[in-house]
Design a protein around this motif. Structure first.
Motif, PDB file in Angstrom:
ATOM      1  N   LEU A 120       0.841  -1.203   0.000  1.00  0.00           N
ATOM      2  CA  LEU A 120       0.000   0.000   0.000  1.00  0.00           C
ATOM      3  C   LEU A 120       0.874   1.251   0.000  1.00  0.00           C
ATOM      4  CD1 LEU A 120      -3.205   0.540   2.129  1.00  0.00           C
ATOM      5  CD2 LEU A 120      -1.644   2.409   1.659  1.00  0.00           C
ATOM      6  N   VAL A 121       1.881   1.286   0.877  1.00  0.00           N
ATOM      7  CA  VAL A 121       2.774   2.450   0.927  1.00  0.00           C
ATOM      8  C   VAL A 121       3.549   2.578  -0.381  1.00  0.00           C
ATOM      9  CG1 VAL A 121       4.742   3.474   2.116  1.00  0.00           C
ATOM     10  CG2 VAL A 121       2.938   2.360   3.442  1.00  0.00           C
ATOM     11  N   ASP A 122       4.002   1.465  -0.939  1.00  0.00           N
ATOM     12  CA  ASP A 122       4.749   1.517  -2.200  1.00  0.00           C
ATOM     13  C   ASP A 122       3.882   2.064  -3.332  1.00  0.00           C
ATOM     14  OD1 ASP A 122       6.900   0.467  -0.872  1.00  0.00           O
ATOM     15  OD2 ASP A 122       6.576  -1.596  -1.559  1.00  0.00           O
ATOM     16  N   LEU A 123       2.632   1.635  -3.404  1.00  0.00           N
ATOM     17  CA  LEU A 123       1.723   2.153  -4.438  1.00  0.00           C
ATOM     18  C   LEU A 123       1.460   3.637  -4.233  1.00  0.00           C
ATOM     19  CD1 LEU A 123      -0.831  -0.792  -4.636  1.00  0.00           C
ATOM     20  CD2 LEU A 123       0.580   0.021  -6.531  1.00  0.00           C
ATOM     21  N   LEU A 124       1.308   4.052  -2.986  1.00  0.00           N
ATOM     22  CA  LEU A 124       1.054   5.456  -2.689  1.00  0.00           C
ATOM     23  C   LEU A 124       2.224   6.328  -3.127  1.00  0.00           C
ATOM     24  CD1 LEU A 124      -0.517   7.762  -1.304  1.00  0.00           C
ATOM     25  CD2 LEU A 124       0.546   7.057   0.858  1.00  0.00           C
ATOM     26  N   VAL A 125       3.424   5.940  -2.771  1.00  0.00           N
ATOM     27  CA  VAL A 125       4.602   6.735  -3.139  1.00  0.00           C
ATOM     28  C   VAL A 125       4.771   6.770  -4.651  1.00  0.00           C
ATOM     29  CG1 VAL A 125       7.123   6.811  -2.980  1.00  0.00           C
ATOM     30  CG2 VAL A 125       5.754   6.353  -0.925  1.00  0.00           C
ATOM     31  N   ALA A 126       4.560   5.620  -5.307  1.00  0.00           N
ATOM     32  CA  ALA A 126       4.714   5.589  -6.767  1.00  0.00           C
ATOM     33  C   ALA A 126       3.688   6.464  -7.449  1.00  0.00           C
ATOM     34  CB  ALA A 126       4.596   4.147  -7.259  1.00  0.00           C
ATOM     35  N   ALA A 127       2.474   6.527  -6.932  1.00  0.00           N
ATOM     36  CA  ALA A 127       1.409   7.280  -7.586  1.00  0.00           C
ATOM     37  C   ALA A 127       1.453   8.765  -7.261  1.00  0.00           C
ATOM     38  CB  ALA A 127       0.051   6.700  -7.193  1.00  0.00           C
ATOM     39  N   VAL A 176      -3.396   3.329 -11.140  1.00  0.00           N
ATOM     40  CA  VAL A 176      -2.418   3.232 -10.053  1.00  0.00           C
ATOM     41  C   VAL A 176      -1.593   1.950 -10.197  1.00  0.00           C
ATOM     42  CG1 VAL A 176      -2.148   2.943  -7.554  1.00  0.00           C
ATOM     43  CG2 VAL A 176      -3.745   4.649  -8.456  1.00  0.00           C
ATOM     44  N   LEU A 177      -2.248   0.858 -10.544  1.00  0.00           N
ATOM     45  CA  LEU A 177      -1.528  -0.407 -10.699  1.00  0.00           C
ATOM     46  C   LEU A 177      -0.521  -0.355 -11.839  1.00  0.00           C
ATOM     47  CD1 LEU A 177      -4.427  -2.982 -10.155  1.00  0.00           C
ATOM     48  CD2 LEU A 177      -2.423  -2.663  -8.693  1.00  0.00           C
ATOM     49  N   ARG A 178      -0.823   0.439 -12.902  1.00  0.00           N
ATOM     50  CA  ARG A 178       0.061   0.507 -14.067  1.00  0.00           C
ATOM     51  C   ARG A 178       1.079   1.638 -13.947  1.00  0.00           C
ATOM     52  NH1 ARG A 178      -5.095  -0.429 -16.952  1.00  0.00           N
ATOM     53  NH2 ARG A 178      -5.058  -2.561 -17.791  1.00  0.00           N
TER      54      ARG A 178
END
Length: 666
Positions: A85-92, A231-233
């Motif tokens: 979750l944190v990794d997706l947040l930072v990436a997005a 977000v996933l991509r």
């Protein structure tokens, strides 16, 4: 030489001035920032004004309580959520989050250039730190607001660090409607704790805050799916094996909002008032709590209007409560907001086991002692039995099992009401007496107030060898607990009360009922080898339920409670026949002669018994015969023709009787 020395002096002065200038450039802004930080600290009140999550003993969510105003804002930190979750947040939202001090010059420059070229905002340039500042202090989207957010972002980084900034975002990010933060979002949209969400679910929680109302999955499911997939991509998103990525993209989005968990609502609110913001772990068992609430809800359908039910289940050894039903939560007409496990009510006969245990402990009686259940006055008071009749001479065991009042009051007189009240206080159940009243003989029949939680704690002492120990709902090492009665006395009472449920239920449970005056309170408490439980049935306003008794209303429910618990039967006393056995075991107490309905010739009769546990007491119409003891027979000479009831009692208080008729003499 002098000229060279002057040159070196000039250079030193220039270097000193340059150093002082550079120092001023570096120090003065920092000093100014620190001064402003002290003068204008960030407002963290929204982060601190949160609801509460109450957990069971295994960490499962029991209940979630909203923040003031009905907002579902539940605290959570980055260490409590899955790393994806944190990794997706930072990436997005902020790929350079780990490397900047709260402001990202590259992102701000890009945003300013795009704004100047397009004449409108194309990309915000906000870092996660700036977003956190905006969540703490929402403002209109203006350049002035951006400047304030930039300063606040630096403050948050300085004061809270990266983990603290993430905590702000994870707790306050809007999730649609009155939901804030990923913990509330996970419970509402997926029906599970945020700790257990998958990659696709985490991506949706990252996406929704961008446009929380336009991306609510219950209203705009296609838009929510598209935002989640973006977000996933996203470049920089966590690397996933292709099958997992495809599976995440194929997952459907939720189309409805789940109700927030609300088990043990009374206890959850009681504990939350005394706890901080962190999730609160209790001793309850979520599965058992759900079962007990369903059991109470089912039983309510058969009760009169305005009646309610309270249930407490606890572990015998640790005294940790496993389930607490305070009533039907917010039920109209049933005082559903009140926690009826804490209501002070009259216990009726439910305290008699402690009275008998104390009497046994002090040698005032024994299970086989013969007692009188005959009309008697105690000063100006003439107590009666519930059925208004009297049983004559009975053993103490039989008197307790039948809940006869006269023997209990006689024991209270011999023991002393003050001593009994002191024992209740040591057990954590101080009797509530009318103003100005002192402990007196009516204590034996429920003449004082007590709560269901306290009564279950008193009952636990009987099942746990006489050891005191208050019930508790929060984990921790159990206390030692003083001995209120010796183990032998407690076990004697437990053996007397271990008997089959009248309407069916698990074997090996010791139980006792109680009914307050006028049928206002119906009680049943019991224990097996591992659990102790109590049930109260009545009307919260104190009005009577005509015909209500603990045996008719509370005891069947207690049997269902123990039927729900893992089996932990107490050993049945010798001579007690299991309920399901048609003919009983070979050692069941029984009368060999005379048989039931026998017609006997006048003259001497030898009464014979089989089975059971020595010593024995033989009675005719409640009057004990001279013989008995270890022998299994006794002589009897009828006083004349007529009908008689012959009874034999063993050491465990088990009785066998038969009606007989004596012929007239020829």
């Amino acid at each position: 030489m002098r000229h060279g020395g002057q040159g070196r002096g000039v250079r030193r002065r220039w270097l000193l001035r340059a150093g002082l200038g550079l120092l001023a450039v570096l120090v003065l802004p920092c000093a100014a920032f620190l001064a402003l930080d002290r003068l204008c600290p960030p407002d963290l009140s929204r982060l601190e004004t949160v609801g509460q999550v109450v957990l069971d003993r295994e960490g499962r969510v029991l209940s979630a309580l909203p923040a003031p105003g009905g907002v579902w804002r539940l605290p959570v930190g980055p260490e409590e959520v899955p790393t994806h979750l944190v990794d997706l947040l930072v990436a997005a939202e902020d790929r350079r989050f780990r490397r900047h001090p709260g402001l990202d010059p590259l992102a701000l420059g890009r945003a300013a250039f795009q704004w100047a070229r397009a004449g409108r905002v194309v990309s915000g340039g906000s870092t996660l730190s700036m977003q956190a500042a905006r969540l703490l202090e929402p403002r209109p989207r203006t350049l002035r607001s951006k400047a304030i957010e930039a300063f606040r972002a630096a403050q948050l980084e300085w004061r809270l660090g990266k983990q603290g900034v993430l905590r702000v975002w994870l707790t306050l990010a809007p999730m649609g409607g009155n939901l804030e933060g990923v913990r509330a979002g996970a419970l509402a949209w997926f029906g599970r704790p945020v700790e257990r969400i998958g990659v696709a679910e985490a991506a949706l929680l990252v996406a929704i805050p961008r446009r929380p109302e336009a991306l609510r999955p219950d209203r705009h499911v296609l838009a929510a799916l598209a935002a989640r997939d973006a977000v996933l991509r996203r470049r920089g998103a966590p690397a996933l094996p292709e099958p997992e990525r495809l599976a995440a993209l194929a997952e459907p989005a939720p189309s409805a909002r789940h109700p927030m968990p609300g088990l043990a609502p009374h206890l959850s609110r009681e504990l939350a008032r005394r706890a901080g913001a962190a999730p609160l772990r209790t001793t309850l068992d979520a599965g058992l709590q759900r079962g007990m609430e369903g059991l109470a809800r089912d039983a309510l359908r058969g009760l009169p209007d305005r009646a309610s039910i309270a249930i407490v289940v606890a572990d015998m050894g640790s005294r940790e409560m496993r389930a607490v039903v305070g009533g039907e939560w917010l039920a109209e007409g049933r005082a559903g907001a009140l926690d009826l496990t804490r209501a002070i009510r009259s216990p009726g006969s439910a305290l008699k086991p402690l009275l008998y245990a104390m009497a046994f402990d002090r040698g005032l009686a024994a299970p086989g002692s013969v007692m009188e259940d005959l009309p008697r006055r105690f000063g100006d008071w003439a107590p009666e039995n519930y059925a208004r009749g009297f049983s004559g001479h009975v053993t103490a065991a039989s008197a307790l099992r039948q809940s006869l009042n006269l023997p209990a009051v006689a024991l209270m007189e011999a023991l002393g009401p003050i001593r009994f009240a002191s024992a209740l206080k040591r057990l954590g159940a101080p009797p509530r007496l009318p103003p100005g009243a002192a402990a007196a003989l009516p204590l034996a029949l429920g003449g004082a107030g007590i709560t269901l939680r306290e009564l279950v704690g008193v009952t636990a002492a009987t099942g746990d060898g006489g050891r005191a120990g208050p019930l508790r709902a929060l984990p921790g090492p159990p206390g030692e607990g003083e001995m209120v009665v010796r183990p032998q006395a407690a076990e004697a009472v437990a053996a007397i009360l271990t008997q089959p449920f009248p309407e069916g239920g698990p074997e090996g449970v010791a139980w006792k009922t109680g009914t307050s005056w006028g049928g206002r309170d119906a009680w049943s408490v019991g224990f097996d080898a591992r659990h102790v439980a109590g049930v109260w049935v009545g009307r919260p306003d104190g009005t009577a339920i005509p015909g209500a008794t603990g045996r008719s209303l509370a005891l069947p429910l207690l049997a269902r409670v123990f039927g729900t618990l893992p089996a932990a039967p107490r050993p049945l006393p010798a001579g007690t026949a299991p309920r399901q056995a048609a003919s009983g075991p070979v050692d069941a107490l029984r009368l060999l002669f005379p048989p039931a309905g026998a017609v006997i010739e006048p003259g001497a009769v030898t009464i014979r018994a089989a089975g059971g546990r020595r010593p024995f007491t033989f009675l005719v119409d409640g009057v004990p015969l001279a013989s008995g003891g270890p022998r299994r027979e006794a002589g009897w000479v009828p006083a004349g023709p007529g009908f008689y009831r012959v009874t034999v009692l063993d050491a465990a208080g088990v009785a066998a009787s038969a009606p007989v008729r004596v012929r007239p003499a020829e």
